[in-house]
Design a protein around this motif. Structure first.
Motif, PDB file in Angstrom:
ATOM      1  N   LEU A  10     -21.072   2.072 -13.269  1.00 29.57           N
ATOM      2  CA  LEU A  10     -20.526   2.962 -14.293  1.00 29.57           C
ATOM      3  C   LEU A  10     -20.844   2.369 -15.657  1.00 29.57           C
ATOM      4  O   LEU A  10     -20.449   1.224 -15.941  1.00 29.57           O
ATOM      5  N   PRO A  87     -25.536  11.010 -19.909  1.00 29.32           N
ATOM      6  CA  PRO A  87     -24.639  11.538 -18.865  1.00 29.32           C
ATOM      7  C   PRO A  87     -25.378  12.346 -17.806  1.00 29.32           C
ATOM      8  O   PRO A  87     -25.002  12.305 -16.623  1.00 29.32           O
ATOM      9  N   THR A  90     -26.499  10.844 -14.419  1.00 30.51           N
ATOM     10  CA  THR A  90     -25.535  10.552 -13.360  1.00 30.51           C
ATOM     11  C   THR A  90     -25.985  11.159 -12.040  1.00 30.51           C
ATOM     12  O   THR A  90     -26.259  12.361 -11.961  1.00 30.51           O
ATOM     13  N   GLN A 121     -25.055   4.584  -6.565  1.00 34.96           N
ATOM     14  CA  GLN A 121     -24.476   5.530  -7.510  1.00 34.96           C
ATOM     15  C   GLN A 121     -24.623   5.033  -8.945  1.00 34.96           C
ATOM     16  O   GLN A 121     -24.287   3.882  -9.246  1.00 34.96           O
ATOM     17  N   THR A 123     -23.357   6.251 -12.698  1.00 34.33           N
ATOM     18  CA  THR A 123     -22.496   7.163 -13.440  1.00 34.33           C
ATOM     19  C   THR A 123     -22.544   6.786 -14.908  1.00 34.33           C
ATOM     20  O   THR A 123     -22.277   5.639 -15.265  1.00 34.33           O
ATOM     21  N   SER A 125     -21.055   7.702 -18.571  1.00 38.39           N
ATOM     22  CA  SER A 125     -20.005   8.419 -19.286  1.00 38.39           C
ATOM     23  C   SER A 125     -20.429   8.654 -20.733  1.00 38.39           C
ATOM     24  O   SER A 125     -21.171   7.868 -21.317  1.00 38.39           O
TER      25      SER A 125
END
Length: 126
Positions: A10, A87, A90, A121, A123, A125
């Motif tokens: 993240l 973003p 993602t 993964q 991600t 933000s």
């Protein structure tokens, strides 16, 4: 050959990540390397590829200039350096291998890749 992708996480928009595709087996360098990504509810899409014949790299327009694909044959590893993340980047990122005989027009096609690893993964933000 078996593949395992790692390095996701993240991050905030504008940050960087480097994904690693670790290959087991001694024939990693005999294959083209591809990176793909899949966001929830969307189809798997091409991100980048490194074609062994000629050593050229190819990128989706959406990541060109921000992402870099590379390999370290001695380590049996491939990498995807991702800078200036957005973003919309993602997704679950997957690495895959295709035969050296894969023609150029197929280098971005998922059907050309017969060996896939589990994804990692990413991600981003805002």
């Amino acid at each position: 050959v078996q593949l395992q992708a790692s390095g996701g996480g993240l991050v905030q928009a504008g940050d960087s990540l480097r994904l690693t595709c670790a290959a087991s087996g001694r024939s990693f360098s005999a294959y083209n390397l591809g990176w793909f990504r899949q966001a929830p509810g969307q189809e798997r899409e091409f991100v980048a590829a490194l074609r062994r014949r000629g050593g050229r790299t190819y990128y989706a327009d959406s990541v060109k200039g921000r992402f870099t694909i590379s390999t370290d044959n001695a380590k049996g590893a491939g990498y995807l350096q991702m800078n200036s993340l957005k973003p919309e980047d993602t997704a679950v990122y997957l690495c895959a291998l295709s035969p050296q005989s894969t023609i150029l027009s197929e280098i971005a096609a998922t059907r050309a890749y017969s060996i896939w690893g589990q994804g990692t993964q990413v991600t981003v933000s805002s």
